[in-house]
Design an enzyme around this catalytic site. Structure first.
Site, PDB file in Angstrom:
ATOM      1  N   GLU A 286       0.875  -1.177   0.000  1.00  0.00           N
ATOM      2  CA  GLU A 286       0.000   0.000   0.000  1.00  0.00           C
ATOM      3  C   GLU A 286       0.910   1.224   0.000  1.00  0.00           C
ATOM      4  O   GLU A 286       1.675   1.442   0.942  1.00  0.00           O
ATOM      5  CB  GLU A 286      -0.925  -0.038   1.212  1.00  0.00           C
ATOM      6  CG  GLU A 286      -1.950  -1.162   1.101  1.00  0.00           C
ATOM      7  CD  GLU A 286      -2.711  -1.143  -0.219  1.00  0.00           C
ATOM      8  OE1 GLU A 286      -3.253  -0.097  -0.596  1.00  0.00           O
ATOM      9  OE2 GLU A 286      -2.730  -2.181  -0.924  1.00  0.00           O
ATOM     10  N   CYS A 320      -1.413   9.513   3.332  1.00  0.00           N
ATOM     11  CA  CYS A 320      -1.427   9.090   1.936  1.00  0.00           C
ATOM     12  C   CYS A 320      -2.715   9.570   1.275  1.00  0.00           C
ATOM     13  O   CYS A 320      -2.792   9.734   0.068  1.00  0.00           O
ATOM     14  CB  CYS A 320      -1.307   7.582   1.847  1.00  0.00           C
ATOM     15  SG  CYS A 320      -2.567   6.748   2.805  1.00  0.00           S
TER      16      CYS A 320
HETATM   17  N1  LIG Z   1      -1.574   3.525   0.915  1.00  0.00           N
HETATM   18  C1  LIG Z   1      -1.565   3.502   2.237  1.00  0.00           C
HETATM   19  O1  LIG Z   1      -2.391   2.864   2.887  1.00  0.00           O
HETATM   20  C2  LIG Z   1      -0.518   4.287   2.976  1.00  0.00           C
HETATM   21  C3  LIG Z   1      -0.682   4.486   4.343  1.00  0.00           C
HETATM   22  C4  LIG Z   1       0.285   5.214   5.032  1.00  0.00           C
HETATM   23  C5  LIG Z   1       1.377   5.743   4.356  1.00  0.00           C
HETATM   24  N2  LIG Z   1       1.494   5.551   3.024  1.00  0.00           N
HETATM   25  C6  LIG Z   1       2.624   6.120   2.289  1.00  0.00           C
HETATM   26  O2  LIG Z   1       3.813   5.962   3.072  1.00  0.00           O
HETATM   27  C7  LIG Z   1       4.715   7.020   2.803  1.00  0.00           C
HETATM   28  C8  LIG Z   1       5.159   7.642   4.110  1.00  0.00           C
HETATM   29  O3  LIG Z   1       5.697   6.689   4.960  1.00  0.00           O
HETATM   30  P1  LIG Z   1       7.250   6.436   5.113  1.00  0.00           P
HETATM   31  O4  LIG Z   1       7.986   7.708   4.937  1.00  0.00           O
HETATM   32  O5  LIG Z   1       7.425   5.672   6.386  1.00  0.00           O
HETATM   33  O6  LIG Z   1       7.536   5.499   3.869  1.00  0.00           O
HETATM   34  P2  LIG Z   1       8.895   4.730   3.491  1.00  0.00           P
HETATM   35  O7  LIG Z   1       8.632   4.017   2.224  1.00  0.00           O
HETATM   36  O8  LIG Z   1      10.058   5.628   3.557  1.00  0.00           O
HETATM   37  O9  LIG Z   1       9.071   3.688   4.688  1.00  0.00           O
HETATM   38  C9  LIG Z   1       8.092   2.723   4.987  1.00  0.00           C
HETATM   39  C10 LIG Z   1       8.756   1.569   5.690  1.00  0.00           C
HETATM   40  O10 LIG Z   1       9.629   0.916   4.780  1.00  0.00           O
HETATM   41  C11 LIG Z   1      10.892   0.716   5.398  1.00  0.00           C
HETATM   42  N3  LIG Z   1      11.929   0.593   4.368  1.00  0.00           N
HETATM   43  C12 LIG Z   1      12.687   1.562   3.816  1.00  0.00           C
HETATM   44  N4  LIG Z   1      13.529   1.019   2.905  1.00  0.00           N
HETATM   45  C13 LIG Z   1      13.287  -0.310   2.870  1.00  0.00           C
HETATM   46  C14 LIG Z   1      13.822  -1.400   2.143  1.00  0.00           C
HETATM   47  N5  LIG Z   1      14.781  -1.259   1.245  1.00  0.00           N
HETATM   48  N6  LIG Z   1      13.343  -2.643   2.382  1.00  0.00           N
HETATM   49  C15 LIG Z   1      12.345  -2.826   3.285  1.00  0.00           C
HETATM   50  N7  LIG Z   1      11.809  -1.832   4.013  1.00  0.00           N
HETATM   51  C16 LIG Z   1      12.272  -0.585   3.811  1.00  0.00           C
HETATM   52  C17 LIG Z   1      11.013   1.910   6.316  1.00  0.00           C
HETATM   53  O11 LIG Z   1      12.011   1.706   7.286  1.00  0.00           O
HETATM   54  C18 LIG Z   1       9.609   1.979   6.889  1.00  0.00           C
HETATM   55  O12 LIG Z   1       9.454   1.030   7.922  1.00  0.00           O
HETATM   56  C19 LIG Z   1       3.960   7.995   1.918  1.00  0.00           C
HETATM   57  O13 LIG Z   1       4.335   7.787   0.591  1.00  0.00           O
HETATM   58  C20 LIG Z   1       2.500   7.604   2.140  1.00  0.00           C
HETATM   59  O14 LIG Z   1       1.658   7.964   1.091  1.00  0.00           O
HETATM   60  C21 LIG Z   1       0.580   4.828   2.324  1.00  0.00           C
HETATM   61  N1  LIG Z   2      -6.575   5.514   6.123  1.00  0.00           N
HETATM   62  C1  LIG Z   2      -6.177   6.908   6.270  1.00  0.00           C
HETATM   63  C2  LIG Z   2      -4.928   7.240   5.526  1.00  0.00           C
HETATM   64  C3  LIG Z   2      -3.748   6.325   5.742  1.00  0.00           C
HETATM   65  C4  LIG Z   2      -2.561   6.854   5.009  1.00  0.00           C
HETATM   66  O1  LIG Z   2      -1.813   7.649   5.430  1.00  0.00           O
HETATM   67  C5  LIG Z   2      -7.292   7.822   5.763  1.00  0.00           C
HETATM   68  O2  LIG Z   2      -8.279   7.340   5.243  1.00  0.00           O
HETATM   69  O3  LIG Z   2      -7.153   9.034   5.899  1.00  0.00           O
END
Ligand SMILES: NC(=O)c1ccc[n+]([C@@H]2O[C@H](COP(=O)([O-])OP(=O)(O)OC[C@H]3O[C@@H](n4cnc5c(N)ncnc54)[C@H](O)[C@@H]3O)[C@@H](O)[C@H]2O)c1
Ligand SMILES: N[C@@H](CCC=O)C(=O)O
Length: 515
Positions: A286, A320
């Site tokens: 995600e 996100c």
């Molecule tokens: N779609 C969703 O449901 C959702 C929900 C929350 C956040 N997000 C997205 O997450 C991002 C923000 O979160 P973030 O800054 O923690 O994201 P990130 O991708 O930097 O990190 C996410 C996780 O991945 C780990 N990670 C980093 N490099 C890795 C690798 N090479 N292998 C395995 N794991 C690794 C990090 O340590 C962390 O635990 C934004 O892009 C946001 O849109 C999406």
């Molecule tokens: N589930 C949350 C977003 C999670 C991502 O950052 C929302 O619906 O706002």
């Protein structure tokens, strides 16, 4: 008999006793700031020299905790423990697994304000956003426990005379759960409990900026009776521990939530066969969003402006789902933009220990620098009408920023900024507004503000996002009510908090007996 699922209510902080309870939670968290936290593998506490130092993004001097950092050797040990524990956990009755989630939810509910206060300190959340994060963590436990009870006997299939067919779900194996910092409790807990209630064992690698809330959650799972080795807590570097475990031949599935780039890296690496590997790894990914609110000409324009501001700047735009783009039909463009600016200028920014502050800091220096770069790009791509300033001297504070009159293909309209920044573009009519809304590589959330029934139906068909909302903002999905997940580069559309989610953590088995 389990009562029907209902989502956890949000706390009304205008009630004095609720305010006082939250302040007690803050005092509890303050009493343990700066403590050391060990890794937990098979129940054993492991301390390492090298630590992740978790700080308060509103006050860089304040250390939330010092967390031991997993190495590859420890990750390997955790994998062996999880692999071994799977042999017993997979045979534990689904009802017993579900009961552990019900009990964990009850424990968190009793310590609700403490957990929210910890999110305030570790992630910089304002009170209401922290409260919603904790409520969502409780919801995930309550919802997935019930889902497991529904799925435990499989699904009905037909049998012909003389045969007895069954269709059931069995767990997959060891799951690597990699979680982000922005829903440091809800997403970390939700992805972990979904995997374990389905009968898998888990290696949990939380985000390095928010590992303490994850450590506290592991304590809750232990108190709820989770056997040792089912969840192993291994915070560490994504590049070191993450890559190692993504590539590992015994990893059966990966449940990742985070950025597009890391998601793609994991997806690609997981598709390569490692020596000794006998399965295709399953990947739940995600990822990011570039979410749009569309405003039609026949619409409640006050609702439109309020929805844009709340969805763009709630938790400093670090969702996100955040509204990072608004597309407004030209007939009402000036009116909506003016109101968005007025509302934005009323917002307060600061340390959210003060419960009246709307918006706290962004998560760290890297985020601050990246967002400020986009502010400069925004100045060159449009008309900066509010915000634009940042101050990282004590914490990472950025004023809510609005840039209008932007070309739909401009960088600030296409790239995920993940901060308090909204870009606004004008559309000549509703058709063009929907075209613009669909013109990114993402497809996570979106909203349409309109009173035109035909336009609602048109958007329902043509606005290509996983979560589409009408006449409200585009954030704040509730577990069990608005299952969450996106299309295209927003990920695999796993729909967290939905009826199909647990099945992604299991495999279906058909048995057919001749009678
Ligand atoms: N779609 C969703 O449901 C959702 C929900 C929350 C956040 N997000 C997205 O997450 C991002 C923000 O979160 P973030 O800054 O923690 O994201 P990130 O991708 O930097 O990190 C996410 C996780 O991945 C780990 N990670 C980093 N490099 C890795 C690798 N090479 N292998 C395995 N794991 C690794 C990090 O340590 C962390 O635990 C934004 O892009 C946001 O849109 C999406
Ligand atoms: N589930 C949350 C977003 C999670 C991502 O950052 C929302 O619906 O706002």
């Amino acid at each position: 008999m389990v009562v029907p699922y209902k989502h956890e209510p949000f706390t009304d902080f205008s009630v004095d006793s609720n305010k006082q309870d939250f302040e007690k939670g803050l005092a509890t968290v303050e009493s343990y700031l700066g403590k050391d936290y060990d890794l937990i593998v098979g129940g054993e506490r492991i301390s390492t020299e090298d630590k992740i130092v978790s700080i308060n993004p509103a006050n860089k001097e304040e250390v939330i905790g010092r967390v031991s950092k997993a190495t590859r050797e420890i990750a390997e040990k955790a994998m062996q423990v999880a692999d071994e524990t799977f042999n017993t956990w997979r045979k534990t009755k689904p009802e017993v697994r579900a009961d552990i989630l019900f009990r964990a939810a009850a424990i968190v509910r009793r310590r609700k304000h403490e957990f929210s206060a910890l999110l305030l300190k570790e992630a910089g959340k304002p009170w209401n956003e922290a409260d919603a994060d904790t409520a969502e963590a409780i919801d995930f436990m309550e919802y997935y426990a019930r889902q497991m009870l529904k799925l435990k006997d499989g699904q009905p299939v037909e049998s012909r005379q003389g045969e007895y067919n069954r269709y059931s779900y069995i767990p997959l194996g060891v799951g690597l759960v990699i979680s982000p910092w922005n829903f440091a409790f809800a997403i970390m807990a939700g992805t972990t409990v979904a995997a374990l209630v389905a009968g898998n064992t888990v290696l949990l690698k939380p985000a390095s900026t928010t590992p303490v809330v994850a450590a506290k959650f592991i304590e809750v799972l232990e108190e709820a009776g989770l056997p040792k080795g089912v969840v192993n807590y291994i915070p560490g570097s994504g590049a070191e521990v993450g890559d190692y475990l993504v590539d590992h031949p015994r990893t059966r599935f990966i449940s990742f939530t985070g950025s597009r780039d890391v998601g793609l890296r994991i997806y690609e690496r997981a598709s390569k066969l490692s020596e000794g590997q006998i399965w295709l790894k399953r990947v739940i990914a995600e990822m990011g969003g570039k979410d749009t609110i569309v405003v039609d000409k026949e619409a409640d324009l006050e609702l439109a402006a309020q929805s844009i501001v709340k969805s763009a700047f709630g938790f400093s735009g670090q969702k996100c789902s955040a509204c990072s783009r608004a597309v407004i039909v030209e007939d009402v463009y000036d009116q909506v933009v003016d109101r968005v600016i007025e509302l934005t200028k009323e917002l307060t920014v600061g340390d959210t220990t003060d419960g009246s502050i709307f918006m706290g800091p962004v998560i760290d220096q890297a985020a601050f620098d990246k967002i400020m770069e986009y502010v400069e790009i925004g100045r060159s791509e449009g008309r900066l009408l509010a915000g634009g300033e940042g101050d990282s001297s004590k914490g990472y504070f950025i004023q809510p920023t609005v840039v209008a009159d932007v070309d739909p293909k401009a960088r600030v309209m296409q790239e995920e900024i993940f901060g308090p920044f909204v870009a606004i573009a004008k559309a000549k009519d509703f058709n063009e507004a929907i075209e613009i809304a669909n013109n990114t590589e993402y497809g996570l959330t979106g909203a349409v503000i309109t009173n035109n029934r035909d336009h609602i139906e048109q958007a329902r068909e043509d606005f290509h996002v996983g979560n589409l909302y009408f006449n409200r903002g585009c954030t704040g999905a509730i577990v069990g009510y608005q299952p969450f997940g996106g299309f295209n580069m927003s990920g695999t559309d796993s729909k967290a908090g939905g009826p199909d989610y647990l099945v992604l953590h299991m495999q279906a088995k058909t048995t057919s007996e001749t009678l």
